[in-house]
Write an enzyme that holds these catalytic residues in place. Structure first.
Site, PDB file in Angstrom:
ATOM      1  N   MET A  92      18.627  16.564   9.522  1.00 47.22           N
ATOM      2  CA  MET A  92      19.350  15.597   8.701  1.00 47.22           C
ATOM      3  C   MET A  92      18.581  15.264   7.423  1.00 47.22           C
ATOM      4  O   MET A  92      18.193  14.128   7.161  1.00 47.22           O
ATOM      5  CB  MET A  92      19.623  14.331   9.515  1.00 47.22           C
ATOM      6  CG  MET A  92      20.362  14.574  10.811  1.00 47.22           C
ATOM      7  SD  MET A  92      21.940  15.427  10.575  1.00 47.22           S
ATOM      8  CE  MET A  92      22.872  14.131   9.771  1.00 47.22           C
ATOM      9  N   HIS A 111      27.420  24.577  11.717  1.00 45.19           N
ATOM     10  CA  HIS A 111      28.272  23.420  11.435  1.00 45.19           C
ATOM     11  C   HIS A 111      29.434  23.423  12.422  1.00 45.19           C
ATOM     12  O   HIS A 111      30.048  24.472  12.664  1.00 45.19           O
ATOM     13  CB  HIS A 111      28.810  23.484  10.002  1.00 45.19           C
ATOM     14  CG  HIS A 111      29.646  22.307   9.636  1.00 45.19           C
ATOM     15  ND1 HIS A 111      29.107  21.063   9.367  1.00 45.19           N
ATOM     16  CD2 HIS A 111      30.993  22.166   9.487  1.00 45.19           C
ATOM     17  CE1 HIS A 111      30.079  20.220   9.076  1.00 45.19           C
ATOM     18  NE2 HIS A 111      31.230  20.866   9.143  1.00 45.19           N
TER      19      HIS A 111
END
Length: 218
Positions: A92, A111
């Site tokens: 992140m 993803h």
């Protein structure tokens, strides 16, 4: 010699665990040499350590918005451990264009949507609000634009009428754990080719399998 891979994580590391497990199999063409977390409390660190993989914490919070400063420390660690390829596993932290270009064609991300649909945050909520019948996961090369790099591999699941973001995420996660190790295997074995912004895998035969939801004739 097998390419040396670093996995970058920020949390639980479930995709990291799938990659480590796959790489432990005989004949797998990559070596998971290092797991780096930018969060000291990331649960994936303990999983990697139990698997015998070296871990390193480079906390990003002290760098604030100084992405280049963080990346300089990260790059030094990657160089020290002679890393050839990077896999992002729930990492992140955004990278600068310069860092991404340095690792062009050598850094993968996963993803939980069928890109280019539903990039960014809350992909499962996006999918459900759009009313799609099929969703899935995508492994792609990292480029400066978020979730927009050349696609290496995708896997799909049916979306149920009563799905919530959590139930859909659970089924997609199972797909992620299957395709990420396969995508890294293709890259490490030299079976991917980047050309004109697309990724081709000429050594892999195409599949004619069709997924129709709801089933045709239902």
């Amino acid at each position: 010699m097998k390419p040396r891979v670093a996995i970058l994580i920020s949390g639980r590391g479930s995709n990291m665990a799938a990659l480590i497990e796959a790489a432990a199999e005989d004949g797998y063409p990559a070596d998971i040499a290092l797991v780096i977390s930018n969060v000291a409390s990331a649960g994936g660190l303990a999983i990697a350590q139990r698997s015998g993989v070296e871990t390193l914490v480079i906390e990003s919070k002290p760098f604030g918005k100084d992405r280049a400063g963080f990346e300089a420390v990260l790059q030094a660690a990657l160089d020290q451990h002679r890393i050839d390829l990077i896999c992002l596993g729930g990492f992140m932290r955004l990278f600068t264009a310069e860092f991404v270009q340095h690792w062009h064609g050598r850094m993968l991300n996963i993803h939980p949507s069928l890109l280019p649909s539903f990039p960014g945050l809350d992909p499962h909520g996006q999918a459900l609000r759009a009313g799609v019948k099929i969703s899935g996961a995508t492994v792609h090369f990292v480029i400066p634009e978020t979730d927009a790099g050349p696609i290496v591999m995708q896997g799909a699941v049916a979306v149920h009428d009563d799905d919530t973001p959590d139930t859909l995420a659970a089924r997609v996660l199972a797909v992620e754990h299957r395709i990420y190790p396969q995508a890294l295997k293709l890259l490490a074995a030299g079976e991917t080719k980047l050309a004109e912004g697309l990724c081709k895998s000429p050594a892999i035969p195409s599949s004619d399998q069709i997924l129709i939801v709801p089933p045709a004739g239902a």
